[in-house]
Design a protein around this motif. Structure first.
Motif, PDB file in Angstrom:
ATOM      1  N   GLU A  84      35.634  45.021  39.790  1.00  0.00           N
ATOM      2  CA  GLU A  84      36.392  44.804  41.021  1.00  0.00           C
ATOM      3  C   GLU A  84      37.249  46.021  41.324  1.00  0.00           C
ATOM      4  OE1 GLU A  84      37.409  43.912  44.180  1.00  0.00           O
ATOM      5  OE2 GLU A  84      36.962  41.862  43.492  1.00  0.00           O
ATOM      6  N   GLN A  85      37.075  46.602  42.546  1.00  0.00           N
ATOM      7  CA  GLN A  85      37.851  47.777  42.914  1.00  0.00           C
ATOM      8  C   GLN A  85      39.096  47.463  43.736  1.00  0.00           C
ATOM      9  OE1 GLN A  85      34.043  48.488  43.085  1.00  0.00           O
ATOM     10  NE2 GLN A  85      34.828  48.708  41.014  1.00  0.00           N
ATOM     11  N   ASP A  86      39.258  46.220  44.181  1.00  0.00           N
ATOM     12  CA  ASP A  86      40.397  45.846  45.013  1.00  0.00           C
ATOM     13  C   ASP A  86      41.438  45.120  44.155  1.00  0.00           C
ATOM     14  OD1 ASP A  86      42.239  44.876  46.826  1.00  0.00           O
ATOM     15  OD2 ASP A  86      40.737  44.171  48.265  1.00  0.00           O
ATOM     16  N   PRO A  87      42.595  45.730  43.877  1.00  0.00           N
ATOM     17  CA  PRO A  87      43.585  45.088  43.004  1.00  0.00           C
ATOM     18  C   PRO A  87      44.214  43.841  43.620  1.00  0.00           C
ATOM     19  CG  PRO A  87      44.502  47.078  43.977  1.00  0.00           C
ATOM     20  CD  PRO A  87      43.049  47.065  44.349  1.00  0.00           C
ATOM     21  N   GLU A  88      44.038  43.629  44.926  1.00  0.00           N
ATOM     22  CA  GLU A  88      44.600  42.439  45.573  1.00  0.00           C
ATOM     23  C   GLU A  88      43.612  41.287  45.647  1.00  0.00           C
ATOM     24  OE1 GLU A  88      46.986  43.094  49.124  1.00  0.00           O
ATOM     25  OE2 GLU A  88      46.832  45.244  48.771  1.00  0.00           O
ATOM     26  N   ALA A  89      42.401  41.492  45.148  1.00  0.00           N
ATOM     27  CA  ALA A  89      41.364  40.465  45.256  1.00  0.00           C
ATOM     28  C   ALA A  89      41.403  39.519  44.068  1.00  0.00           C
ATOM     29  CB  ALA A  89      39.988  41.114  45.357  1.00  0.00           C
TER      30      ALA A  89
END
Length: 280
Positions: A84-89
């Motif tokens: 996962e590259q999105d820390p808010e996901a």
């Protein structure tokens, strides 16, 4: 009771097949039938090896804006150390075929069919297929809507076999829901559940509400009301509903009709573009 779940394997139909299918996209809903989940519509992701996926849903302005849903196929030895590259996901994994090893905050978990994992935003996790056969799982992603004073939810791993379904009142067990998260837990801004109808079971009114939905049919068949249309669906089909799309259901036989359901919950309706959970 053991369960089986439909999982796509790709491939292509023969040149002699008719083009007519049940696929449709309207202003209120989309239906992606299992017959169109083929090799030609697969995608790939950075930092994933020996892996392909089918993107069933993604945030789409003017339609459903809160979530993305993939069916991920990981070959033997495949996976990712940077999934996962999105820390808010935040994310939910649900295994429908094969076996995966999920390492979450340093702890290894082996997930088999029915395995379910909730992964909070900014988690340290990786995934590998240590078996000799391909594994297939759903990956549902949402940008987490943090609320001041409400802590982030914790990660957990379970299997649907270990959770007792909850009967909808007044249905005599014909309609039950397997809930992986307490509905009153305000830390969670999405629920991913499994809904089961016995043959002949119904949603006896046209549900119309603010929640967006992704419904992947795991088992069985039904006639499903989507906006003003009644649509036949079966195991392997995906339904994608925008907010306020009326829906109802009449489950056919001979087996139970079961689907994996996403919905956004427990947050104010955002009044600015920056407040949307899935887009910016």
């Amino acid at each position: 009771m053991s369960r089986t779940y439909y999982a796509p394997h790709g491939g292509h139909p023969p040149q002699t097949d008719l083009l007519t299918d049940r696929a449709m996209f309207t202003e209120a809903y989309a239906v992606i039938p299992k017959g169109v989940i083929r090799d030609i519509v697969t995608s790939h992701l950075p930092f994933w090896d020996n892996t392909r996926l089918w993107v069933l849903a993604r945030p789409l302005t003017g339609f459903a804006e809160t979530f993305a849903q993939y069916i991920v196929e990981v070959g033997a030895g495949g996976g990712s150390e940077r999934p996962e590259q999105d820390p808010e996901a935040e994310g939910v994994l649900f295994v429908v075929e094969g076996e995966i090893e999920l390492t979450l905050a340093g702890t290894k978990h082996v997930l088999k069919p029915g395995g379910y994992a909730f992964i909070p935003p900014a988690s340290d996790w990786s995934l590998r297929n240590r078996s000799g056969e391909a594994a297939r799982f759903h990956w549902i992603r949402k940008r987490y809507q943090a609320v001041d004073g409400v802590p982030h939810p914790e990660a957990f791993v379970t299997n649907e076999q270990d959770i007792k379904p909850i009967e909808m009142p007044g249905t005599e067990g014909r309609w039950v829901t397997t809930r992986f998260v307490d509905m009153s837990d305000m830390r969670h801004d999405m629920h991913v559940n499994i809904v089961t109808f016995q043959p002949g079971g119904i949603i006896p009114f046209a549900e119309t509400h603010v929640m967006e939905h992704g419904l992947y049919v795991l088992e069985g068949q039904a006639v499903y009301r989507l906006n003003q249309d009644w649509v036949e669906v079966q195991a392997g089909d995906f339904m994608w509903l925008r907010a306020f799309c009326p829906q109802a259901c009449y489950a056919g036989g001979p087996a139970p009709f079961r689907y994996l359901l996403y919905k956004d919950v427990n947050r104010h309706a955002p009044l600015t573009l920056g407040g949307l959970g899935g887009v910016r």
